[in-house]
Design a protein around this motif. Structure first.
Motif, PDB file in Angstrom:
ATOM      1  N   VAL A  87     -10.364  -5.570  -2.707  1.00 29.03           N
ATOM      2  CA  VAL A  87     -10.801  -6.773  -2.488  1.00 29.03           C
ATOM      3  C   VAL A  87     -11.319  -7.008  -1.223  1.00 29.03           C
ATOM      4  CG1 VAL A  87      -8.904  -7.659  -3.974  1.00 29.03           C
ATOM      5  CG2 VAL A  87      -8.821  -7.768  -1.053  1.00 29.03           C
ATOM      6  N   ASP A  88     -12.939  -8.084  -1.827  1.00 23.04           N
ATOM      7  CA  ASP A  88     -13.506  -8.504  -0.888  1.00 23.04           C
ATOM      8  C   ASP A  88     -13.401 -10.526  -1.308  1.00 23.04           C
ATOM      9  OD1 ASP A  88     -16.273  -8.815   1.176  1.00 23.04           O
ATOM     10  OD2 ASP A  88     -17.020  -7.719  -0.174  1.00 23.04           O
ATOM     11  N   GLU A  89     -12.650 -11.176   0.362  1.00 17.93           N
ATOM     12  CA  GLU A  89     -12.421 -12.296   0.239  1.00 17.93           C
ATOM     13  C   GLU A  89     -12.986 -12.839   1.698  1.00 17.93           C
ATOM     14  OE1 GLU A  89      -8.373 -13.559  -0.809  1.00 17.93           O
ATOM     15  OE2 GLU A  89      -8.960 -12.321  -3.140  1.00 17.93           O
ATOM     16  N   HIS A  90     -13.383 -13.821   1.395  1.00 14.03           N
ATOM     17  CA  HIS A  90     -13.910 -14.509   2.687  1.00 14.03           C
ATOM     18  C   HIS A  90     -14.756 -13.953   4.215  1.00 14.03           C
ATOM     19  CE1 HIS A  90     -11.755 -18.081   1.074  1.00 14.03           C
ATOM     20  NE2 HIS A  90     -10.400 -17.196   0.554  1.00 14.03           N
ATOM     21  N   GLY A  91     -15.238 -12.732   3.203  1.00 14.97           N
ATOM     22  CA  GLY A  91     -15.799 -12.106   4.170  1.00 14.97           C
ATOM     23  C   GLY A  91     -14.864 -10.354   5.095  1.00 14.97           C
ATOM     24  N   ARG A  92     -13.970 -10.733   4.031  1.00 19.27           N
ATOM     25  CA  ARG A  92     -13.003  -9.726   4.773  1.00 19.27           C
ATOM     26  C   ARG A  92     -12.583  -8.854   3.100  1.00 19.27           C
ATOM     27  NH1 ARG A  92      -7.562 -12.068   6.087  1.00 19.27           N
ATOM     28  NH2 ARG A  92      -7.841 -12.742   3.852  1.00 19.27           N
ATOM     29  N   ARG A  93     -12.336  -7.273   3.947  1.00 23.66           N
ATOM     30  CA  ARG A  93     -12.596  -6.377   2.765  1.00 23.66           C
ATOM     31  C   ARG A  93     -10.491  -5.532   2.770  1.00 23.66           C
ATOM     32  NH1 ARG A  93     -15.309  -1.164   3.616  1.00 23.66           N
ATOM     33  NH2 ARG A  93     -14.715  -2.068   6.191  1.00 23.66           N
ATOM     34  N   GLY A  94     -10.308  -6.063   1.926  1.00 21.65           N
ATOM     35  CA  GLY A  94      -8.792  -5.192   1.720  1.00 21.65           C
ATOM     36  C   GLY A  94      -8.081  -4.255   0.609  1.00 21.65           C
ATOM     37  N   VAL A  95      -7.439  -3.686   0.592  1.00 23.94           N
ATOM     38  CA  VAL A  95      -6.521  -3.404  -0.414  1.00 23.94           C
ATOM     39  C   VAL A  95      -5.017  -4.242  -0.714  1.00 23.94           C
ATOM     40  CG1 VAL A  95      -4.609  -1.587  -1.220  1.00 23.94           C
ATOM     41  CG2 VAL A  95      -6.344  -0.830   0.557  1.00 23.94           C
ATOM     42  N   ARG A  96      -5.387  -4.666  -2.584  1.00 26.49           N
ATOM     43  CA  ARG A  96      -4.437  -5.761  -2.693  1.00 26.49           C
ATOM     44  C   ARG A  96      -3.260  -4.506  -3.471  1.00 26.49           C
ATOM     45  NH1 ARG A  96      -5.959 -10.776  -3.406  1.00 26.49           N
ATOM     46  NH2 ARG A  96      -5.820 -11.224  -1.329  1.00 26.49           N
ATOM     47  N   LEU A  97      -1.714  -4.823  -3.758  1.00 27.61           N
ATOM     48  CA  LEU A  97      -0.861  -3.724  -4.316  1.00 27.61           C
ATOM     49  C   LEU A  97      -0.318  -4.788  -4.789  1.00 27.61           C
ATOM     50  CD1 LEU A  97      -0.508  -1.404  -2.120  1.00 27.61           C
ATOM     51  CD2 LEU A  97      -2.231  -1.032  -3.562  1.00 27.61           C
ATOM     52  N   VAL A  98       0.204  -4.750  -6.465  1.00 31.85           N
ATOM     53  CA  VAL A  98       0.813  -6.068  -7.218  1.00 31.85           C
ATOM     54  C   VAL A  98       2.044  -5.121  -7.502  1.00 31.85           C
ATOM     55  CG1 VAL A  98       1.619  -7.974  -8.640  1.00 31.85           C
ATOM     56  CG2 VAL A  98      -1.013  -7.407  -7.244  1.00 31.85           C
ATOM     57  N   PHE A  99       3.450  -4.882  -7.378  1.00 35.42           N
ATOM     58  CA  PHE A  99       4.505  -4.159  -7.833  1.00 35.42           C
ATOM     59  C   PHE A  99       5.036  -5.188  -8.474  1.00 35.42           C
ATOM     60  CE2 PHE A  99       2.942  -2.675  -3.984  1.00 35.42           C
ATOM     61  CZ  PHE A  99       3.037  -0.576  -4.033  1.00 35.42           C
ATOM     62  N   ALA A 100       5.403  -5.359 -10.153  1.00 37.06           N
ATOM     63  CA  ALA A 100       6.432  -5.646 -11.206  1.00 37.06           C
ATOM     64  C   ALA A 100       6.981  -5.035 -11.821  1.00 37.06           C
ATOM     65  CB  ALA A 100       5.176  -6.051 -11.662  1.00 37.06           C
ATOM     66  N   PRO A 129      16.131 -14.194 -11.135  1.00 35.72           N
ATOM     67  CA  PRO A 129      16.787 -13.831 -11.854  1.00 35.72           C
ATOM     68  C   PRO A 129      17.753 -13.559 -13.176  1.00 35.72           C
ATOM     69  CG  PRO A 129      17.884 -15.119 -10.862  1.00 35.72           C
ATOM     70  CD  PRO A 129      16.435 -15.143 -10.334  1.00 35.72           C
ATOM     71  N   GLY A 130      17.114 -12.479 -13.497  1.00 29.19           N
ATOM     72  CA  GLY A 130      17.071 -11.850 -14.817  1.00 29.19           C
ATOM     73  C   GLY A 130      15.828 -11.699 -15.398  1.00 29.19           C
ATOM     74  N   GLN A 131      15.045 -11.515 -15.272  1.00 31.63           N
ATOM     75  CA  GLN A 131      13.521 -11.716 -15.644  1.00 31.63           C
ATOM     76  C   GLN A 131      12.898 -10.895 -14.264  1.00 31.63           C
ATOM     77  OE1 GLN A 131      11.541 -15.893 -16.084  1.00 31.63           O
ATOM     78  NE2 GLN A 131      13.789 -16.448 -17.210  1.00 31.63           N
ATOM     79  N   GLY A 132      12.722 -10.366 -13.863  1.00 34.35           N
ATOM     80  CA  GLY A 132      11.800  -9.535 -12.309  1.00 34.35           C
ATOM     81  C   GLY A 132      11.885  -9.496 -11.665  1.00 34.35           C
ATOM     82  N   THR A 133      11.057  -8.919 -10.912  1.00 32.14           N
ATOM     83  CA  THR A 133      10.323  -9.231  -9.950  1.00 32.14           C
ATOM     84  C   THR A 133       8.725  -8.564  -9.182  1.00 32.14           C
ATOM     85  OG1 THR A 133      12.366  -8.886  -8.390  1.00 32.14           O
ATOM     86  CG2 THR A 133      10.500  -8.218  -7.001  1.00 32.14           C
ATOM     87  N   THR A 134       8.204  -9.557  -8.626  1.00 34.45           N
ATOM     88  CA  THR A 134       6.344  -9.291  -8.732  1.00 34.45           C
ATOM     89  C   THR A 134       6.976  -9.208  -6.816  1.00 34.45           C
ATOM     90  OG1 THR A 134       6.112 -10.178 -10.494  1.00 34.45           O
ATOM     91  CG2 THR A 134       4.294 -10.026  -9.146  1.00 34.45           C
ATOM     92  N   VAL A 135       6.387  -8.057  -5.930  1.00 31.72           N
ATOM     93  CA  VAL A 135       5.448  -8.351  -4.751  1.00 31.72           C
ATOM     94  C   VAL A 135       4.698  -7.877  -5.017  1.00 31.72           C
ATOM     95  CG1 VAL A 135       6.075  -7.285  -2.836  1.00 31.72           C
ATOM     96  CG2 VAL A 135       8.337  -7.640  -3.786  1.00 31.72           C
ATOM     97  N   THR A 136       3.870  -8.605  -4.339  1.00 30.49           N
ATOM     98  CA  THR A 136       2.339  -9.363  -3.923  1.00 30.49           C
ATOM     99  C   THR A 136       2.117  -8.649  -2.458  1.00 30.49           C
ATOM    100  OG1 THR A 136       1.713  -9.957  -5.865  1.00 30.49           O
ATOM    101  CG2 THR A 136      -0.004  -9.697  -4.464  1.00 30.49           C
ATOM    102  N   ILE A 137       0.979  -7.538  -1.897  1.00 35.49           N
ATOM    103  CA  ILE A 137       0.636  -7.136  -0.633  1.00 35.49           C
ATOM    104  C   ILE A 137      -0.603  -6.811   0.070  1.00 35.49           C
ATOM    105  CG2 ILE A 137       2.848  -6.051  -0.195  1.00 35.49           C
ATOM    106  CD1 ILE A 137       1.714  -3.444  -0.016  1.00 35.49           C
ATOM    107  N   THR A 138      -0.935  -7.469   0.438  1.00 33.65           N
ATOM    108  CA  THR A 138      -2.538  -7.161   1.152  1.00 33.65           C
ATOM    109  C   THR A 138      -2.940  -6.295   2.322  1.00 33.65           C
ATOM    110  OG1 THR A 138      -3.078  -8.982  -0.522  1.00 33.65           O
ATOM    111  CG2 THR A 138      -5.036  -8.328   1.015  1.00 33.65           C
ATOM    112  N   LYS A 139      -3.640  -5.607   3.044  1.00 37.92           N
ATOM    113  CA  LYS A 139      -3.669  -4.938   4.127  1.00 37.92           C
ATOM    114  C   LYS A 139      -5.498  -5.074   4.369  1.00 37.92           C
ATOM    115  CE  LYS A 139      -2.125  -3.104   7.753  1.00 37.92           C
ATOM    116  NZ  LYS A 139      -1.387  -4.140   8.147  1.00 37.92           N
ATOM    117  N   TRP A 140      -5.986  -6.102   5.222  1.00 41.02           N
ATOM    118  CA  TRP A 140      -6.938  -6.173   5.369  1.00 41.02           C
ATOM    119  C   TRP A 140      -8.219  -5.428   6.352  1.00 41.02           C
ATOM    120  CZ3 TRP A 140      -9.119  -9.548   2.064  1.00 41.02           C
ATOM    121  CH2 TRP A 140      -8.555 -10.353   1.293  1.00 41.02           C
ATOM    122  N   ALA A 141      -9.219  -4.935   6.616  1.00 43.38           N
ATOM    123  CA  ALA A 141      -9.750  -3.931   7.593  1.00 43.38           C
ATOM    124  C   ALA A 141      -9.820  -4.817   8.413  1.00 43.38           C
ATOM    125  CB  ALA A 141     -10.548  -3.428   6.120  1.00 43.38           C
TER     126      ALA A 141
END
Length: 137
Positions: free
Chosen positions: A68-81, A124-136
């Motif tokens: 990802v490249d947002e607001h002049g920052r580069r990073g890695v975004r991961l979404v676990f679902a 509960p009963g529908q699952g989980t989503t975790v979104t993480i981002t690490k910025w350079a």
């Protein structure tokens, strides 16, 4: 990297091999983003824990990874679902030292500390989503 993001890659996490593949993909993206070795290690460790949680507690699911490249920052975004049982008490699950089983012991709170942005959405009963981002840096 230009624009909002690059094409996301989606990995199925339905067996231990998926956890290994997730680690490999995250390492490649972290290197492409030019994260320092320490920041790469933090991101890979968090991703490994979250991928394992997706498999063990969520009954399997996916990891979507992108640069990802947002607001002049580069990073890695991961979404676990997953579509698993969900987390009944998110606040408790994010408490240091809390565990619901025999994981790596890092837990969600440890994963949260290793990354820059962490969003947990679980019903509960529908699952989980975790979104993480690490910025350079």
């Amino acid at each position: 990297m230009s624009g909002a993001s690059r094409t996301p890659e989606v990995l199925e996490i339905t067996a231990n091999a998926g956890v290994v593949q997730a680690r490999q993909l995250v390492r490649a993206l972290a290197q492409a983003c030019r994260l320092s070795l320490v920041e790469q290690t933090k991101l890979i460790t968090a991703a490994s824990e979250l991928a394992r949680n997706t498999l063990i507690y969520g009954g399997g699911g996916t990891m979507t990874a992108l640069l990802v490249d947002e607001h002049g920052r580069r990073g890695v975004r991961l979404v676990f679902a997953d579509q698993g049982p969900g987390i009944a008490d998110v606040d408790l699950a994010l408490t240091d030292g809390w565990t619901s089983g025999n994981g790596m012991g890092l837990g969600l709170s440890g994963s949260k500390r290793l990354v820059d942005d962490f969003v947990l959405d679980s019903t509960p009963g529908q699952g989980t989503t975790v979104t993480i981002t690490k910025w350079a840096r």
